[in-house]
Structures are given as C-alpha cells and as structure tokens.
Motif scaffolding. Structure first.
Motif, PDB file in Angstrom:
ATOM      1  N   PHE A  96       9.235  14.421  -2.312  1.00  0.00           N
ATOM      2  CA  PHE A  96       9.543  13.490  -1.226  1.00  0.00           C
ATOM      3  C   PHE A  96       8.304  13.424  -0.338  1.00  0.00           C
ATOM      4  CE2 PHE A  96      12.547  12.746   2.641  1.00  0.00           C
ATOM      5  CZ  PHE A  96      12.149  11.419   2.696  1.00  0.00           C
ATOM      6  N   ASN A  97       7.307  12.661  -0.808  1.00  0.00           N
ATOM      7  CA  ASN A  97       6.000  12.674  -0.160  1.00  0.00           C
ATOM      8  C   ASN A  97       5.522  11.305   0.313  1.00  0.00           C
ATOM      9  OD1 ASN A  97       5.528  11.570  -2.661  1.00  0.00           O
ATOM     10  ND2 ASN A  97       4.274  13.267  -3.425  1.00  0.00           N
ATOM     11  N   GLU A  98       6.430  10.352   0.387  1.00  0.00           N
ATOM     12  CA  GLU A  98       6.137   9.064   1.016  1.00  0.00           C
ATOM     13  C   GLU A  98       7.447   8.428   1.459  1.00  0.00           C
ATOM     14  OE1 GLU A  98       4.805   5.785  -1.400  1.00  0.00           O
ATOM     15  OE2 GLU A  98       5.380   6.810  -3.250  1.00  0.00           O
ATOM     16  N   ARG A  99       7.355   7.467   2.364  1.00  0.00           N
ATOM     17  CA  ARG A  99       8.552   6.890   2.977  1.00  0.00           C
ATOM     18  C   ARG A  99       9.466   6.210   1.963  1.00  0.00           C
ATOM     19  NH1 ARG A  99       7.362   5.299   8.913  1.00  0.00           N
ATOM     20  NH2 ARG A  99       5.537   6.545   9.390  1.00  0.00           N
ATOM     21  N   PHE A 100       8.894   5.508   1.009  1.00  0.00           N
ATOM     22  CA  PHE A 100       9.713   4.762   0.065  1.00  0.00           C
ATOM     23  C   PHE A 100      10.567   5.691  -0.800  1.00  0.00           C
ATOM     24  CE2 PHE A 100      10.406   2.102  -3.778  1.00  0.00           C
ATOM     25  CZ  PHE A 100      11.107   1.061  -3.163  1.00  0.00           C
ATOM     26  N   ASP A 101      10.162   6.947  -0.925  1.00  0.00           N
ATOM     27  CA  ASP A 101      10.934   7.904  -1.708  1.00  0.00           C
ATOM     28  C   ASP A 101      12.348   8.063  -1.164  1.00  0.00           C
ATOM     29  OD1 ASP A 101       8.692   8.252  -3.221  1.00  0.00           O
ATOM     30  OD2 ASP A 101       8.172  10.225  -2.424  1.00  0.00           O
ATOM     31  N   GLY A 102      12.494   7.974   0.160  1.00  0.00           N
ATOM     32  CA  GLY A 102      13.823   8.074   0.748  1.00  0.00           C
ATOM     33  C   GLY A 102      14.741   7.001   0.200  1.00  0.00           C
ATOM     34  N   ILE A 103      14.206   5.791   0.077  1.00  0.00           N
ATOM     35  CA  ILE A 103      14.979   4.675  -0.464  1.00  0.00           C
ATOM     36  C   ILE A 103      15.279   4.898  -1.943  1.00  0.00           C
ATOM     37  CG2 ILE A 103      14.863   2.221  -1.059  1.00  0.00           C
ATOM     38  CD1 ILE A 103      13.430   1.751   1.598  1.00  0.00           C
ATOM     39  N   PHE A 210      15.391  -5.991   1.447  1.00  0.00           N
ATOM     40  CA  PHE A 210      14.046  -6.254   0.940  1.00  0.00           C
ATOM     41  C   PHE A 210      12.983  -6.004   2.014  1.00  0.00           C
ATOM     42  CE2 PHE A 210      16.134  -8.792  -2.480  1.00  0.00           C
ATOM     43  CZ  PHE A 210      15.548  -8.136  -3.552  1.00  0.00           C
ATOM     44  N   ARG A 211      13.300  -6.324   3.256  1.00  0.00           N
ATOM     45  CA  ARG A 211      12.357  -6.057   4.341  1.00  0.00           C
ATOM     46  C   ARG A 211      12.133  -4.562   4.525  1.00  0.00           C
ATOM     47  NH1 ARG A 211      14.438 -10.376   8.964  1.00  0.00           N
ATOM     48  NH2 ARG A 211      13.345 -12.206   8.127  1.00  0.00           N
ATOM     49  N   LYS A 212      13.210  -3.803   4.443  1.00  0.00           N
ATOM     50  CA  LYS A 212      13.092  -2.349   4.582  1.00  0.00           C
ATOM     51  C   LYS A 212      12.239  -1.772   3.452  1.00  0.00           C
ATOM     52  CE  LYS A 212      17.309  -1.247   7.174  1.00  0.00           C
ATOM     53  NZ  LYS A 212      17.553  -2.584   7.720  1.00  0.00           N
ATOM     54  N   MET A 213      12.473  -2.243   2.228  1.00  0.00           N
ATOM     55  CA  MET A 213      11.677  -1.762   1.093  1.00  0.00           C
ATOM     56  C   MET A 213      10.205  -2.127   1.278  1.00  0.00           C
ATOM     57  SD  MET A 213      14.000  -2.212  -2.358  1.00  0.00           S
ATOM     58  CE  MET A 213      14.618  -3.869  -2.047  1.00  0.00           C
ATOM     59  N   LYS A 214       9.956  -3.359   1.663  1.00  0.00           N
ATOM     60  CA  LYS A 214       8.579  -3.827   1.835  1.00  0.00           C
ATOM     61  C   LYS A 214       7.849  -3.023   2.907  1.00  0.00           C
ATOM     62  CE  LYS A 214       5.862  -8.008   2.721  1.00  0.00           C
ATOM     63  NZ  LYS A 214       5.930  -9.470   3.022  1.00  0.00           N
ATOM     64  N   THR A 215       8.558  -2.708   3.997  1.00  0.00           N
ATOM     65  CA  THR A 215       7.962  -1.942   5.087  1.00  0.00           C
ATOM     66  C   THR A 215       7.528  -0.559   4.623  1.00  0.00           C
ATOM     67  OG1 THR A 215       9.269  -3.095   6.773  1.00  0.00           O
ATOM     68  CG2 THR A 215       8.373  -0.933   7.362  1.00  0.00           C
ATOM     69  N   HIS A 216       8.406   0.149   3.937  1.00  0.00           N
ATOM     70  CA  HIS A 216       8.068   1.505   3.498  1.00  0.00           C
ATOM     71  C   HIS A 216       7.020   1.511   2.388  1.00  0.00           C
ATOM     72  CE1 HIS A 216      10.519   3.475   6.251  1.00  0.00           C
ATOM     73  NE2 HIS A 216      11.484   3.966   5.490  1.00  0.00           N
ATOM     74  N   ILE A 217       7.081   0.532   1.500  1.00  0.00           N
ATOM     75  CA  ILE A 217       6.058   0.447   0.446  1.00  0.00           C
ATOM     76  C   ILE A 217       4.678   0.221   1.055  1.00  0.00           C
ATOM     77  CG2 ILE A 217       5.212  -0.965  -1.476  1.00  0.00           C
ATOM     78  CD1 ILE A 217       8.146  -1.479  -2.211  1.00  0.00           C
ATOM     79  N   SER A 218       4.610  -0.629   2.067  1.00  0.00           N
ATOM     80  CA  SER A 218       3.330  -0.955   2.677  1.00  0.00           C
ATOM     81  C   SER A 218       2.685   0.240   3.391  1.00  0.00           C
ATOM     82  CB  SER A 218       3.490  -2.105   3.680  1.00  0.00           C
ATOM     83  OG  SER A 218       4.238  -1.687   4.816  1.00  0.00           O
ATOM     84  N   LEU A 219       3.487   1.255   3.725  1.00  0.00           N
ATOM     85  CA  LEU A 219       2.975   2.417   4.441  1.00  0.00           C
ATOM     86  C   LEU A 219       2.724   3.608   3.517  1.00  0.00           C
ATOM     87  CD1 LEU A 219       5.283   2.211   7.594  1.00  0.00           C
ATOM     88  CD2 LEU A 219       2.855   1.640   7.457  1.00  0.00           C
ATOM     89  N   SER A 220       2.730   3.367   2.217  1.00  0.00           N
ATOM     90  CA  SER A 220       2.521   4.452   1.264  1.00  0.00           C
ATOM     91  C   SER A 220       1.119   5.044   1.417  1.00  0.00           C
ATOM     92  CB  SER A 220       2.693   3.934  -0.167  1.00  0.00           C
ATOM     93  OG  SER A 220       2.320   4.943  -1.094  1.00  0.00           O
ATOM     94  N   PRO A 221       1.014   6.371   1.497  1.00  0.00           N
ATOM     95  CA  PRO A 221      -0.302   7.019   1.578  1.00  0.00           C
ATOM     96  C   PRO A 221      -1.068   6.936   0.269  1.00  0.00           C
ATOM     97  CG  PRO A 221       1.404   8.665   1.382  1.00  0.00           C
ATOM     98  CD  PRO A 221       2.113   7.358   1.569  1.00  0.00           C
ATOM     99  N   PHE A 222      -0.366   6.530  -0.815  1.00  0.00           N
ATOM    100  CA  PHE A 222      -1.007   6.440  -2.121  1.00  0.00           C
ATOM    101  C   PHE A 222      -1.511   5.023  -2.411  1.00  0.00           C
ATOM    102  CE2 PHE A 222       2.307   9.707  -2.300  1.00  0.00           C
ATOM    103  CZ  PHE A 222       1.539  10.820  -2.621  1.00  0.00           C
ATOM    104  N   LYS A 223      -1.337   4.155  -1.455  1.00  0.00           N
ATOM    105  CA  LYS A 223      -1.787   2.775  -1.587  1.00  0.00           C
ATOM    106  C   LYS A 223      -3.306   2.714  -1.566  1.00  0.00           C
ATOM    107  CE  LYS A 223      -1.016  -1.767   0.550  1.00  0.00           C
ATOM    108  NZ  LYS A 223      -0.356  -2.470   1.676  1.00  0.00           N
ATOM    109  N   THR A 224      -3.897   2.070  -2.561  1.00  0.00           N
ATOM    110  CA  THR A 224      -5.368   2.032  -2.661  1.00  0.00           C
ATOM    111  C   THR A 224      -5.950   0.655  -2.433  1.00  0.00           C
ATOM    112  OG1 THR A 224      -5.187   1.725  -5.053  1.00  0.00           O
ATOM    113  CG2 THR A 224      -5.452   3.981  -4.244  1.00  0.00           C
ATOM    114  N   GLU A 225      -5.144  -0.399  -2.502  1.00  0.00           N
ATOM    115  CA  GLU A 225      -5.712  -1.746  -2.350  1.00  0.00           C
ATOM    116  C   GLU A 225      -5.651  -2.205  -0.911  1.00  0.00           C
ATOM    117  OE1 GLU A 225      -1.552  -3.477  -4.039  1.00  0.00           O
ATOM    118  OE2 GLU A 225      -2.884  -2.039  -4.970  1.00  0.00           O
TER     119      GLU A 225
END
Length: 225
Positions: A96-103, A210-225
């Motif tokens: 459980f190491n990023e926000r989207f994992d909770g979802i 969908f907004r909640k998912m998009k918000t947490h995905i966008s804040l992923s620490p593993f995001k590289t782009e």
C-alpha cells in the motif's frame, strides 16, 4: 452454469478494469485475490448481522421499511465489514504505497462480495434468471465497485494526509454507506418519482468515481511522464 457465468462476469470485468487503471505500480496478484476472497467470506457475517439488525427494526410501512433495510440492514453491514477487511488487509502492508492502491483494494474486496451476492440473486428461483443477471451486470455490480471507489479514495487519505486522518477515517465509511443507502432506498421505496432520480444519481456515482480515480492516479509517486 450459464447463469453463474453471467453472474461472475461483471465482477471480473470491473476488477480487470481497476487493475489496468493502476498503471504505474501494479499490486501483487496474490494480495488482490486475497481481497476478492475475503470479500466473499464476509458475506456470511453480513447476512448474520443483517438478520440481527432486523430484530430491532420497527415496522413502519413500505417507505420506512425501505429506509431501514437500505441504510441499516444492507448498507451499514456491507460497508462496515468491507471497511474492516480493507483496514486489516492492507493499511500496514508495504504494498500500500500509493494513493490509488486504496481504491484498488477497496474495489476488489467489494467485488468479491458483489460477485457472490450476484450469484445468489441470479440463481434465486423467484428473483433470478437472465433478466436479473443482465440488469445487475450493468447496475448492481458496478454500483458495488463505485462504493468501493469512494471507500478507497478516503481510506488512502488516512495514510497520505495524516493531519486529517480522523476525518478521512470517518469519510471512508460514511460516504460509501450514504451512497449505498440512497441507491438501495431509491430502488426499494416503491415511490414512482424516485425512479426518475435514479438515472441522474447513477450518473453522479460514475462521474464522482472516475474523478476520484483520476485524482489519485495523478498523484502517484511512480508516475514518470
């Protein structure tokens, strides 16, 4: 077997969708399967708790019966046990190491329960059949997934915004309980004009989810782009 397949398919499709949305750092398949499994297991205490609560619910006509059954027999028991499993399964887990994992985990637990519940409805000699299978595939099972999105969204904030953890711990239960209760009440109330509200309410659930998912995905620490 065809009916069982139709009952299980929507839960698997929703699970696969959530899995692919977790695009930056996938969760372990084993842990996701455990989440599904515990979602199935909690069906038993949910049924028992619902039967216990029914003993204390006063009889007050169709509308009051729909209210109590929607918010307390169904929504309260189901969301409570999902919440308990979610906490003990992943809150202190290193995965459980990023926000989207909770979802992700909340939805998988919800879909474990939803899949078994769907089988029970579809195979019911009075309520089941192909019509029930198709209707629930597009409404009920995705509904449980969206309840899971709401729970997982706030559950993740308990960990990642600890300064408001008490508020988010409350919201992680209250929000899915509320929308689950409203969802059930609209369908069980027997009030004709309430059905008109159902479509925009579903639209709200989808848009908000969908907004909640998009918000947490966008804040992923593993995001590289």
């Amino acid at each position: 077997m065809t009916l069982i397949s139709l009952a299980i398919a929507p839960a698997l499709i929703c699970a696969f969708y959530i899995f692919i949305r977790d695009k930056y750092e996938k969760e372990p398949i084993k842990l996701l399967i455990i989440g599904l499994f515990y979602g199935i297991v909690i069906t038993i205490p949910i049924i028992k708790a619902g039967q216990f609560i029914l003993v204390f619910i006063p009889t007050g006509g169709v509308i009051m019966d729909a209210f109590y059954n929607s918010f307390f027999v169904a929504a309260l028991t189901e969301e409570f046990f999902k919440y308990v499993v979610l906490f003990f399964l992943v809150f202190y887990n290193r995965n459980f190491n990023e926000r989207f994992d909770g979802i992700v985990y909340a939805v998988f637990i919800s879909l474990g329960f939803a899949g078994l519940e769907n089988i029970m409805y579809v195979l019911n000699p009075e309520l089941g059949g192909y019509g029930t299978a198709f209707a629930r595939a597009f409404v009920s099972v995705p509904g449980h997934a969206l309840f899971g999105v709401a729970m997982g969204y706030y559950f993740a904030l308990i960990k990642y915004e600890p300064e408001k953890k008490v508020l988010y711990a409350f919201m992680a239960f209250f929000v899915p309980w509320l929308i689950h209760g409203v969802y059930n009440f609209i369908l069980l109330s027997g009030i004709t004009y309430m059905y008109i509200v159902f479509v925009p309410f579903l639209a709200y659930m989808w848009i908000s989810g969908f907004r909640k998912m998009k918000t947490h995905i966008s804040l992923s620490p593993f995001k590289t782009e």
